[in-house]
Design a protein around this motif. Structure first.
Motif, mmCIF file in Angstrom:
data_model
loop_
_atom_site.group_PDB
_atom_site.id
_atom_site.type_symbol
_atom_site.label_atom_id
_atom_site.label_comp_id
_atom_site.label_asym_id
_atom_site.label_seq_id
_atom_site.Cartn_x
_atom_site.Cartn_y
_atom_site.Cartn_z
ATOM 1 N N ASP A 65 0.956 -1.169 0.038
ATOM 2 C CA ASP A 65 0.027 -0.049 0.030
ATOM 3 C C ASP A 65 0.863 1.233 -0.009
ATOM 4 N N GLU A 67 2.813 2.372 2.381
ATOM 5 C CA GLU A 67 2.813 2.934 3.356
ATOM 6 C C GLU A 67 3.499 2.003 4.716
ATOM 7 N N SER A 68 3.150 0.553 4.581
ATOM 8 C CA SER A 68 3.229 -0.346 5.584
ATOM 9 C C SER A 68 3.879 -1.803 4.657
ATOM 10 N N ILE A 86 10.626 1.738 3.632
ATOM 11 C CA ILE A 86 9.708 2.275 2.440
ATOM 12 C C ILE A 86 10.222 3.888 2.431
ATOM 13 N N GLY A 89 6.815 6.174 -1.110
ATOM 14 C CA GLY A 89 6.072 4.948 -1.837
ATOM 15 C C GLY A 89 6.399 3.871 -2.333
ATOM 16 N N ARG A 262 7.208 -0.740 -6.458
ATOM 17 C CA ARG A 262 5.973 -0.025 -6.244
ATOM 18 C C ARG A 262 4.876 -0.646 -6.789
#
Length: 269
Positions: A65, A67-68, A86, A89, A262
């Motif tokens: 996602d 973010e995690s 991370i 993004g 990503r």
């Protein structure tokens, strides 16, 4: 009085003409397929690390996602390893400068997949090397590459692997050390590339930047012959990629260089 009588019809004519013109333009817009297509395209456009409405309807699943690190862990580990972060993004492996001997190690997604289409974007640092593993087995005391085919990620301009192997079969998007990607259309280091891997009942297709560049068929006589004539010839788990159930993990390689991933998404087939 005569002057006013003339002005009123002229004013009404102007209003009628303007209204007709606006209605005509509206009708033309509605009948224009290009405008309708553009509207539909915008509707289906997804943001970074997101699924569009169309992708959701088609059954795509987001694996990251932005973010995690939920869902990811180190190969052979219960936790997510240091050495991966991370950044903007993207999942980034931080280069150790020590090749496969250093860093946090390879990571895998928690779920095993059988027939699927995997899509993601990647970019590599200058002189960088990495890979995408699929159908990987998690075997004690054995690295991931002994059981999993690899979609090669490489800076073709600077990394020496681009000139090793045979006929370019270590260049970007190749089935590493077995089948060269043709055409070779990787973008330079520092630029984003799009990768796709389809696995369906043993048929495998690698795509790079919108073009199919590799196709082969697992577990066939041709596959067995190809492996027998390669450095993988004594690796039984590689020959039987996917194991008895013909399924396995998606893995991202830490080869000691800065690499970013990503928009990682998958659709089970």
């Amino acid at each position: 009085m005569k002057k006013k009588t003339i002005a009123l019809p002229l004013l009404l004519l102007g209003v009628i003409f303007t209204g007709c013109k606006d209605q005509k333009e509206t009708n033309e817009d509605q009948d224009n397929p290009e405008i309708e297509a553009n509207s539909e395209e915008l509707k289906d456009e997804a943001g970074l690390n997101e699924l569009s409405e169309k992708e959701k309807e088609e059954g795509w699943e987001l694996l990251f996602d932005g973010e995690s690190t939920d869902g990811w862990r180190g190969y052979g580990k219960d936790s997510f390893p240091q050495g991966w972060v991370i950044e903007d993004g993207a999942l980034k492996v931080q280069g150790s400068g020590a090749g496969e001997a250093g860093g946090g190690g390879d990571i895998i997604y928690k779920e095993e997949f059988k027939d699927f289409e995997l899509s993601l974007e990647w970019k590599v640092s200058e002189g960088g090397n990495s890979g995408i593993f699929y159908l990987a087995q998690e075997i004690d005391d054995e690295p991931i590459y002994t059981s999993a085919p690899e979609f090669q990620i490489l800076d073709n301009e600077k990394h020496p692997d681009a000139r090793l192997g045979k006929d370019g079969n270590r260049q970007s998007a190749s089935l590493y050390d077995l089948i060269p990607a043709e055409p070779q259309n990787a973008k330079p280091a520092g630029e984003w590339n799009k990768a796709s891997i389809i696995v369906y009942r043993g048929t495998v297709v690698h795509s790079q930047n919108g073009e199919n560049v590799v196709e082969y068929h697992l577990w066939t006589e041709n596959w067995k012959e190809m492996v027998a004539n390669s450095k993988f010839k004594d690796w039984e788990n590689f020959l039987n990629a996917g194991g008895d159930d013909k399924k396995g993990y998606i893995g991202l390689q830490d080869h000691g260089d800065d690499v970013w991933f990503r928009n990682i998404k998958i659709k089970q087939l």
